[in-house]
Design a protein around this motif. Structure first.
Motif, PDB file in Angstrom:
ATOM      1  N   PHE A 372       8.943   4.335  -6.818  1.00 29.15           N
ATOM      2  CA  PHE A 372       9.800   5.198  -7.639  1.00 29.15           C
ATOM      3  C   PHE A 372      10.356   6.357  -6.824  1.00 29.15           C
ATOM      4  N   GLU A 373       9.496   6.946  -5.980  1.00 31.27           N
ATOM      5  CA  GLU A 373       9.928   8.062  -5.128  1.00 31.27           C
ATOM      6  C   GLU A 373      10.984   7.588  -4.120  1.00 31.27           C
ATOM      7  N   LEU A 374      10.729   6.414  -3.541  1.00 29.95           N
ATOM      8  CA  LEU A 374      11.637   5.915  -2.511  1.00 29.95           C
ATOM      9  C   LEU A 374      13.005   5.567  -3.069  1.00 29.95           C
ATOM     10  N   LEU A 375      13.065   5.026  -4.264  1.00 25.78           N
ATOM     11  CA  LEU A 375      14.362   4.685  -4.846  1.00 25.78           C
ATOM     12  C   LEU A 375      15.237   5.927  -4.965  1.00 25.78           C
ATOM     13  N   GLU A 376      14.637   6.991  -5.452  1.00 29.39           N
ATOM     14  CA  GLU A 376      15.399   8.239  -5.621  1.00 29.39           C
ATOM     15  C   GLU A 376      15.914   8.743  -4.269  1.00 29.39           C
ATOM     16  N   THR A 377      15.052   8.713  -3.252  1.00 29.20           N
ATOM     17  CA  THR A 377      15.438   9.239  -1.933  1.00 29.20           C
ATOM     18  C   THR A 377      16.464   8.342  -1.251  1.00 29.20           C
ATOM     19  N   PHE A 378      16.217   7.038  -1.246  1.00 34.77           N
ATOM     20  CA  PHE A 378      17.168   6.105  -0.628  1.00 34.77           C
ATOM     21  C   PHE A 378      18.530   6.167  -1.316  1.00 34.77           C
ATOM     22  N   THR A 379      18.518   6.334  -2.628  1.00 30.77           N
ATOM     23  CA  THR A 379      19.775   6.356  -3.382  1.00 30.77           C
ATOM     24  C   THR A 379      20.576   7.624  -3.111  1.00 30.77           C
ATOM     25  N   SER A 380      19.894   8.759  -3.144  1.00 30.02           N
ATOM     26  CA  SER A 380      20.625  10.037  -3.041  1.00 30.02           C
ATOM     27  C   SER A 380      20.800  10.547  -1.613  1.00 30.02           C
ATOM     28  N   LYS A 381      19.879  10.157  -0.702  1.00 23.77           N
ATOM     29  CA  LYS A 381      19.925  10.750   0.649  1.00 23.77           C
ATOM     30  C   LYS A 381      20.100   9.744   1.781  1.00 23.77           C
ATOM     31  N   GLY A 382      20.032   8.442   1.472  1.00 29.72           N
ATOM     32  CA  GLY A 382      20.310   7.439   2.488  1.00 29.72           C
ATOM     33  C   GLY A 382      19.097   6.902   3.217  1.00 29.72           C
ATOM     34  N   THR A 383      19.378   6.014   4.197  1.00 27.42           N
ATOM     35  CA  THR A 383      18.341   5.248   4.886  1.00 27.42           C
ATOM     36  C   THR A 383      17.357   6.115   5.664  1.00 27.42           C
ATOM     37  N   LYS A 384      17.881   7.023   6.460  1.00 29.97           N
ATOM     38  CA  LYS A 384      17.016   7.840   7.316  1.00 29.97           C
ATOM     39  C   LYS A 384      16.037   8.670   6.487  1.00 29.97           C
ATOM     40  N   ALA A 385      16.562   9.336   5.461  1.00 26.81           N
ATOM     41  CA  ALA A 385      15.710  10.171   4.602  1.00 26.81           C
ATOM     42  C   ALA A 385      14.684   9.323   3.863  1.00 26.81           C
ATOM     43  N   GLY A 386      15.077   8.108   3.455  1.00 23.86           N
ATOM     44  CA  GLY A 386      14.160   7.217   2.752  1.00 23.86           C
ATOM     45  C   GLY A 386      13.001   6.792   3.626  1.00 23.86           C
ATOM     46  N   VAL A 387      13.305   6.428   4.875  1.00 21.85           N
ATOM     47  CA  VAL A 387      12.251   6.031   5.820  1.00 21.85           C
ATOM     48  C   VAL A 387      11.322   7.214   6.113  1.00 21.85           C
ATOM     49  N   GLU A 388      11.906   8.410   6.282  1.00 20.13           N
ATOM     50  CA  GLU A 388      11.090   9.609   6.521  1.00 20.13           C
ATOM     51  C   GLU A 388      10.167   9.888   5.337  1.00 20.13           C
ATOM     52  N   SER A 389      10.695   9.704   4.116  1.00 18.37           N
ATOM     53  CA  SER A 389       9.889   9.925   2.912  1.00 18.37           C
ATOM     54  C   SER A 389       8.728   8.932   2.852  1.00 18.37           C
ATOM     55  N   TYR A 390       9.006   7.691   3.220  1.00 25.85           N
ATOM     56  CA  TYR A 390       7.957   6.664   3.243  1.00 25.85           C
ATOM     57  C   TYR A 390       6.863   7.033   4.244  1.00 25.85           C
ATOM     58  N   ASN A 391       7.262   7.411   5.454  1.00 27.58           N
ATOM     59  CA  ASN A 391       6.282   7.758   6.492  1.00 27.58           C
ATOM     60  C   ASN A 391       5.434   8.965   6.094  1.00 27.58           C
ATOM     61  N   LYS A 392       6.029   9.854   5.316  1.00 22.91           N
ATOM     62  CA  LYS A 392       5.323  11.061   4.882  1.00 22.91           C
ATOM     63  C   LYS A 392       4.313  10.749   3.758  1.00 22.91           C
ATOM     64  N   LEU A 393       4.704   9.838   2.848  1.00 21.14           N
ATOM     65  CA  LEU A 393       3.888   9.614   1.651  1.00 21.14           C
ATOM     66  C   LEU A 393       2.965   8.394   1.706  1.00 21.14           C
ATOM     67  N   LYS A 394       3.153   7.517   2.709  1.00 19.77           N
ATOM     68  CA  LYS A 394       2.416   6.250   2.695  1.00 19.77           C
ATOM     69  C   LYS A 394       0.902   6.425   2.792  1.00 19.77           C
ATOM     70  N   ASN A 395       0.452   7.519   3.376  1.00 17.01           N
ATOM     71  CA  ASN A 395      -0.991   7.754   3.488  1.00 17.01           C
ATOM     72  C   ASN A 395      -1.519   8.751   2.452  1.00 17.01           C
ATOM     73  N   ASP A 396      -0.636   9.174   1.541  1.00 17.83           N
ATOM     74  CA  ASP A 396      -1.037  10.095   0.476  1.00 17.83           C
ATOM     75  C   ASP A 396      -1.873   9.321  -0.542  1.00 17.83           C
ATOM     76  N   PRO A 397      -3.140   9.698  -0.756  1.00 17.62           N
ATOM     77  CA  PRO A 397      -4.032   8.928  -1.646  1.00 17.62           C
ATOM     78  C   PRO A 397      -3.606   8.913  -3.115  1.00 17.62           C
ATOM     79  N   THR A 398      -2.688   9.784  -3.495  1.00 18.02           N
ATOM     80  CA  THR A 398      -2.253   9.806  -4.909  1.00 18.02           C
ATOM     81  C   THR A 398      -1.161   8.771  -5.181  1.00 18.02           C
ATOM     82  N   TYR A 399      -0.642   8.144  -4.107  1.00 19.93           N
ATOM     83  CA  TYR A 399       0.407   7.133  -4.264  1.00 19.93           C
ATOM     84  C   TYR A 399      -0.113   5.747  -3.906  1.00 19.93           C
ATOM     85  N   ASN A 400       0.540   4.755  -4.467  1.00 20.03           N
ATOM     86  CA  ASN A 400       0.195   3.376  -4.186  1.00 20.03           C
ATOM     87  C   ASN A 400       1.475   2.583  -3.924  1.00 20.03           C
ATOM     88  N   ILE A 401       1.441   1.716  -2.909  1.00 23.17           N
ATOM     89  CA  ILE A 401       2.589   0.844  -2.638  1.00 23.17           C
ATOM     90  C   ILE A 401       2.331  -0.470  -3.358  1.00 23.17           C
TER      91      ILE A 401
END
Length: 483
Positions: A372-401
Motif C-alpha cells: 500500500f505504501e509503495l503504490l502511493e510512492t511509485f504513483t506520485s513520485k516515480g520509480t527512484k522514490a519508490g525503490v528508495e521507499s522499499y529499501n527504507k521500509l523492507k526491514n521495518d518490523p511493522t510492515y509485511n511484504i
C-alpha cells in the motif's frame, strides 16, 4: 448417593464454565485480530466463527456503505463470488441422486445444442472438478472490457465459449474454469425446466431458512446489501459494474455470515442429500498443489501444531468489490466465514490465524502492508522514490511484504500506464518470493507490455518452470517464441 450426584453436577458445571471462558477468550482474541486487520486496511466486512458447531463470534467491521457511513453487521449481505460453486455442486449431485442426470455421462446428453465435438468428450463430473479443459471465460482478454457489463441469457453466453478449442484433453488435469460451473447452471435449467435461481431457492435456501441469501440482481432493492469497493493502496473507489447474469452459477449468489453458518450446519446432516451423496462433495478427486478439489470445495490436510494434521474443507471467492472465504474443520465442527467488501485482501492469512486461535496454536500478528505504501510512492513520485521507499521500509518490523498485495499493486501501476514502476514492483515480488511462478509470470507480462521481449521470455520461462500448471504462461511464452 445424593451427595455424589451433587458432586457430579458441580463437576459438570465447572467443566462447562471452563469451556465458556475458553470460548470467550478465543472470541476476544479473534476480535482483537480482526480489529487490527481492519485498522491496517486489510479487512472491511463481516466475520463468523463457530467452535464445536456453536457460534462463538460474529461481528461486522468497517462500512457496508462508505458514502453513508453504514456499518457492516452480521446480517449484512455480501456477494459471494466463487463460494457460489458449492451450492451449484450440491444441486447437481441432488439431480444425480434422483437419477435425473449421470455424472459420468457426456454433457451433450443434457445440452443437445452444445457442439458435439467437445460436448461428447466432457462429463458433468469433469465440469464439477475443473478438469474439462474448457477455457475459463473470465480469463479472456476482452471479458471485463467488452462483455462484463452486458446482460446475457445462459444459452447466449454459453455460445461465446462453447466452440473454443479445449485447453487440454478432458480429465487430464485441473484448470480452474468458471465456464464449467456456468455450464452446470445451464444443465440444471435444461434438466429441471426451472431457472437456476428457482431451483436453488427450492432445494437449498427455503428448506434451510436461508432468508438472507439468493441470486443477486443489481436492479433489485435488497435490504442490508453491502456496496462493493476496490482498494488501490490507501485509496478506495467504487467497484466496477458487472452484470450478474455473467457470474451465474459460478459466482452470482449473495449471503450473510449467519446464513452461511446455517449452510455449514446442514452439511453435517442428511436434510439435503443422502450421506453417500454428501460425502461425494468432499472427496479429493484431483490434486491441486498440496490440496485437492472435490465438487465445489477444496480439501486438504493442514498442520495443527504438535497435534498432527487437520482436515480442512473450504473455498474462496472474488468478484468486483468483494472477497470471501468459508472454511470448515469437520472433525471438530469448526467454521470460519469471512466476507469482505473492499476487493481482494489477505483472507487466507486471516483464516489461518483464526484457526490457530481455535486450536490454541501460535500465529503471526497482523502487519501493515508495504505494498500500500509503495503504490502511493511509485504513483506520485516515480520509480527512484519508490525503490528508495522499499529499501527504507523492507526491514521495518511493522510492515509485511505480501505477494498478492504486491501483485495487485504492480497491475494497478501497469493499468495506469506506469510500466517502469510496475516492473520494479514485480521485481521486488520475485526477489521476495523466488519460488512463486505467479510472481515471475507477472514480471514477464510487465516486460512484454514495456516491449522487452527478451526479458519477457526469460520470466515466462522461469514461471512455467516453477509452476508447470501455468497454462496462461505457457501460451504467452509460445506466442513470444513464434515471433
Amino acid at each position: 448417593m445424593k451427595k455424589s450426584i451433587k458432586l457430579i453436577a458441580l463437576f459438570v458445571l465447572f467443566q462447562l464454565s471452563i469451556l465458556s471462558i475458553s470460548a470467550q477468550d478465543k472470541a476476544q482474541q479473534i476480535e482483537q485480530l480482526l480489529g487490527k486487520y481492519n485498522e491496517y486496511g486489510q479487512f472491511n466486512g463481516s466475520a463468523l466463527v463457530a467452535e464445536n458447531g456453536k457460534v462463538i463470534f460474529k461481528k461486522g467491521f468497517g462500512s457496508a456503505n462508505m458514502e453513508w457511513d453504514i456499518p457492516n453487521q452480521s446480517d449484512t449481505k455480501f456477494r459471494l463470488g466463487s463460494i457460489s460453486k458449492q451450492f451449484t455442486a450440491l444441486l447437481i449431485v441432488k439431480l444425480a441422486e434422483e437419477g435425473k442426470i449421470k455424472l459420468d455421462a457426456p454433457i451433450s446428453t443434457y445440452l443437445p445444442d452444445y457442439p458435439k465435438e467437445n460436448g461428447a468428450k466432457i462429463t458433468t463430473h469433469q465440469l464439477l472438478t475443473h478438469t474439462s479443459g474448457i477455457p475459463n471465460y473470465t480469463n479472456a482478454p476482452d471479458f471485463f472490457k467488452d462483455k462484463a457489463r452486458n446482460p446475457y441469457t445462459p444459452e447466449a453466453f454459453v455460445k461465446t465459449f462453447s466452440s473454443l478449442p479445449l485447453d487440454f484433453t478432458p480429465g487430464e488435469k485441473f484448470n480452474y474454469s468458471n465456464s464449467g460451473y456456468f455450464l452446470l447452471g445451464y444443465i440444471i435449467e435444461k434438466v429441471t425446466g426451472k431457472t437456476y435461481e428457482q431451483y436453488l431457492q427450492e432445494v437449498i435456501f427455503t428448506p434451510l431458512k436461508m432468508v438472507n441469501s439468493g441470486y443477486d440482481h443489481s436492479d433489485v432493492i435488497l435490504k442490508n446489501r453491502a456496496a462493493g469497493y476496490e482498494r488501490k493502496g490507501k485509496l478506495i473507489s467504487n467497484a466496477s459494474y458487472i452484470d450478474m447474469s455473467l457470474p451465474y452459477a459460478a459466482g452470482s449468489l449473495y449471503s450473510t455470515v449467519e446464513d452461511l453458518y446455517l449452510w455449514d450446519q446442514a452439511l453435517y446432516t442428511n436434510k439435503l442429500l443422502s450421506a453417500k451423496s454428501m460425502e461425494s462433495l468432499f472427496k479429493p478427486y484431483i490434486s491441486v498443489g498440496k490440496a485437492a478439489y472435490g465438487y465445489g470445495w477444496f480439501t486438504e490436510e493442514v498442520d495443527n501444531g504438535d497435534k498432527g494434521k487437520l482436515r480442512r474443507i473450504g473455498h474462496g471467492g472474488g468478484i468486483n468489490g468483494f472477497n470471501t472465504i468459508i472454511t470448515r474443520y469437520p472433525a471438530d465442527k469448526n467454521l470460519i466465514v469471512l466476507l469482505n467488501n473492499t476487493g481482494g485482501t489477505v483472507l487466507g492469512e486471516m483464516n489461518d490465524a483464526i484457526c490457530a486461535i481455535l486450536y490454541n496454536n501460535p500465529f503471526a500478528q497482523p502487519k501493515r502492508s508495504l505494498a500500500f505504501e509503495l503504490l502511493e510512492t511509485f504513483t506520485s513520485k516515480g520509480t527512484k522514490a519508490g525503490v528508495e521507499s522499499y529499501n527504507k521500509l523492507k526491514n521495518d518490523p511493522t510492515y509485511n511484504i505480501k505477494e498478492n498485495d504486491m501483485n495487485r499493486v504492480g497491475y494497478q501501476l501497469l493499468q495506469d500506464g506506469k510500466k517502469k514502476e510496475a516492473i520494479e514492483v514485480f521485481k521486488i515480488n520475485v526477489t521476495t518470493f523466488p519460488k512463486s511462478g505467479n510472481a515471475y509470470d507477472s514480471l514477464g507480462e510487465a516486460y512484454l507490455a514495456d516491449g522487452d521481449k527478451k526479458l519477457a521470455i526469460a520470466n515466462y520461462t522461469k514461471s512455467v518452470e516453477l509452476d508447470p500448471s501455468n497454462e496462461g504462461g505457457k501460451k504467452a511464452l509460445a506466442d513470444l517464441l513464434k515471433k
